[in-house]
Write a protein that holds these residues in place. Structure first.
Motif, short mmCIF file in Angstrom:
data_model
loop_
_atom_site.label_atom_id
_atom_site.label_comp_id
_atom_site.label_asym_id
_atom_site.label_seq_id
_atom_site.Cartn_x
_atom_site.Cartn_y
_atom_site.Cartn_z
N UNK A 93 16.85 36.20 60.71
CA UNK A 93 16.41 35.82 59.55
C UNK A 93 17.03 34.65 59.06
N UNK A 94 18.54 34.55 59.25
CA UNK A 94 19.34 33.76 58.54
C UNK A 94 19.36 32.47 59.43
N UNK A 95 19.12 32.62 60.59
CA UNK A 95 19.04 31.47 61.41
C UNK A 95 17.55 30.78 61.63
N UNK A 96 16.65 31.60 61.32
CA UNK A 96 15.42 31.11 61.35
C UNK A 96 14.73 30.13 60.43
N UNK A 97 14.11 29.11 60.51
CA UNK A 97 13.53 28.21 59.71
C UNK A 97 12.23 28.85 58.84
N UNK A 98 11.61 29.87 59.65
CA UNK A 98 10.32 30.32 59.48
C UNK A 98 10.22 31.73 59.13
N UNK A 99 9.59 32.41 58.22
CA UNK A 99 9.66 33.91 58.29
C UNK A 99 9.35 34.72 59.49
N UNK A 100 10.16 35.70 59.47
CA UNK A 100 9.96 36.75 60.65
C UNK A 100 9.30 38.17 60.22
N UNK A 101 8.20 38.24 60.71
CA UNK A 101 7.38 39.38 60.21
C UNK A 101 8.20 40.58 61.05
N UNK A 102 8.54 41.51 60.12
CA UNK A 102 9.10 42.94 60.37
C UNK A 102 8.03 43.86 61.21
N UNK A 103 8.53 44.23 62.52
CA UNK A 103 7.39 45.20 63.17
C UNK A 103 7.16 46.34 62.48
N UNK A 104 8.13 46.94 61.88
CA UNK A 104 8.00 48.29 61.14
C UNK A 104 7.00 47.96 60.00
N UNK A 105 7.39 46.89 59.41
CA UNK A 105 6.52 46.50 58.03
C UNK A 105 4.93 46.58 58.52
N UNK A 212 -0.28 54.41 66.38
CA UNK A 212 -0.24 53.20 65.93
C UNK A 212 0.60 52.46 67.05
N UNK A 213 0.10 51.31 67.49
CA UNK A 213 0.63 50.52 68.62
C UNK A 213 1.33 49.36 67.94
N UNK A 214 2.80 49.56 67.90
CA UNK A 214 3.60 48.65 66.97
C UNK A 214 3.39 47.09 67.50
N UNK A 215 3.05 47.07 68.92
CA UNK A 215 2.54 45.63 69.23
C UNK A 215 1.30 45.02 68.81
N UNK A 216 0.25 45.91 68.45
CA UNK A 216 -0.82 45.59 68.12
C UNK A 216 -0.91 45.22 66.46
N UNK A 217 -0.07 46.08 65.86
CA UNK A 217 -0.04 45.58 64.58
C UNK A 217 0.68 44.41 64.04
N UNK A 218 1.74 44.27 64.96
CA UNK A 218 2.31 43.18 64.78
C UNK A 218 1.64 41.94 65.01
N UNK A 219 0.64 41.93 66.12
CA UNK A 219 -0.08 40.90 66.42
C UNK A 219 -1.20 40.72 65.34
#
Length: 234
Positions: A93-105, A212-219
Motif C-alpha cells: 500500500x505504501x508503494x501503490x498509487x491506488x487503493x489495494x482491496x484487502x481480500x480478508x475485508x 466463502x470463495x476468497x477469489x470470488x469475493x475479491x472479484x
C-alpha cells in the motif's frame, strides 16, 4: 484510461480463475461495457508461504515490481488474488498509487449474521501471519484454523495438486478437510487460498456449511469499485 490492476501469477491458474470471475460478475451486454483490466502475471515471485515461515526467499521485491507495473499502467484500484501476499499488504500500500482491496475485508462482507464458528483454510504461511484471525476476531467472529498435524496436510496437498493441474486429487483432499470442519462445528468455511476454489469446483460436498470463495469475493469487491467509478463507460 483508469483500470483495475491485478497483481497476479500466484498461481497462474488462480489468476485466470479470478479474471473469469471479474468478467462473469460484470453486467455487460457487449465488449465495451466491460471493465478495463491490466494484469501483472508474474509467477516467478518466490513462494510467499515459505518466506513467511522463514524457509524461502523474500517475495517482496517481486511483489513491489508488480505494483510498479500497475502504477505505470494507470491502475485505479488493485486486487491481489493471492491470500498469502497480504502478509505484505502494508508495504505494498505504501508503494501503490491506488487503493489495494484487502481480500480478508472482502470475505468478511459475506459472513452472515448469526454465524458462530468460521474456519479458515489457507496456506501455513497465511495462518502463521495471522491476518485472517486478527480481522475476523476484530469483527466479532470466532475464528478457528485446521489442526496443524491432523488437518493442515490435507489443505497443503490440495493446494499443491491444484498448482500441478490435478484438480480431481485436490478435490479429494479438500473433501477430507470439509468433513473435518463439519465435525468441528463450523458453519462457515473461508477458502483462504485462491487455489482452493478450483478444487471445490471439481466436486465437493460442503455439508450445508457456507463456503466463502476468497477469489470470488475479491472479484466482487473490485467489480463494485469499478462500476461505482464508471470505468465500464470508457
Amino acid at each position: 484510461m483508469t483500470c483495475i490492476g491485478v497483481l497476479g501469477g500466484m498461481g497462474p491458474a488462480a489468476t485466470v480463475d479470478f479474471m473469469s470471475k471479474l468478467v462473469e460478475l460484470t453486467p455487460a451486454s457487449c465488449d465495451q461495457e466491460h471493465l478495463p483490466v491490466v494484469v501483472a502475471n508474474l509467477p516467478q515471485v518466490p513462494d510467499r508461504s515459505a518466506a513467511i515461515l522463514g524457509r524461502g526467499a523474500d517475495p517482496l521485491p517481486g511483489l513491489r515490481r508488480s505494483v510498479e507495473i500497475l502504477n505505470e499502467a494507470g491502475a485505479g484500484v488493485i486486487a491481489i488474488p493471492c491470500n498469502s501476499s497480504h502478509h505484505w499488504y502494508r508495504e505494498l500500500c505504501e508503494l501503490s498509487l491506488a487503493p489495494i482491496i484487502h481480500i480478508v475485508h472482502a470475505c468478511i462482507e459475506r459472513i452472515p449474521a448469526g454465524a458462530r464458528r468460521t474456519m479458515v483454510l489457507a496456506t501455513r504461511g497465511t495462518l502463521a501471519s495471522g491476518f485472517y484471525q486478527r480481522e475476523l476476531e476484530a469483527h466479532g467472529q470466532h475464528c478457528v484454523a485446521p489442526d496443524p498435524v491432523r488437518d493442515q496436510p490435507f489443505v497443503d496437498d490440495c493446494i499443491r495438486r491444484v498448482k500441478a493441474g490435478d484438480r480431481a486429487g485436490a478435490a479429494a483432499s479438500l473433501q477430507v478437510m470439509l468433513d473435518h470442519a463439519k465435525a468441528e462445528g463450523a458453519d462457515v468455511v473461508i477458502l483462504g487460498c485462491t487455489e482452493l476454489p478450483l478444487a471445490a469446483a471439481a466436486g465437493t460436498d460442503a455439508h450445508g456449511m457456507l463456503l466463502i470463495d476468497s477469489s470470488l469475493e475479491l472479484a466482487r469487491a473490485v467489480v463494485e469499485y469499478g462500476l461505482r467509478s464508471g470505468w465500464n463507460h470508457g
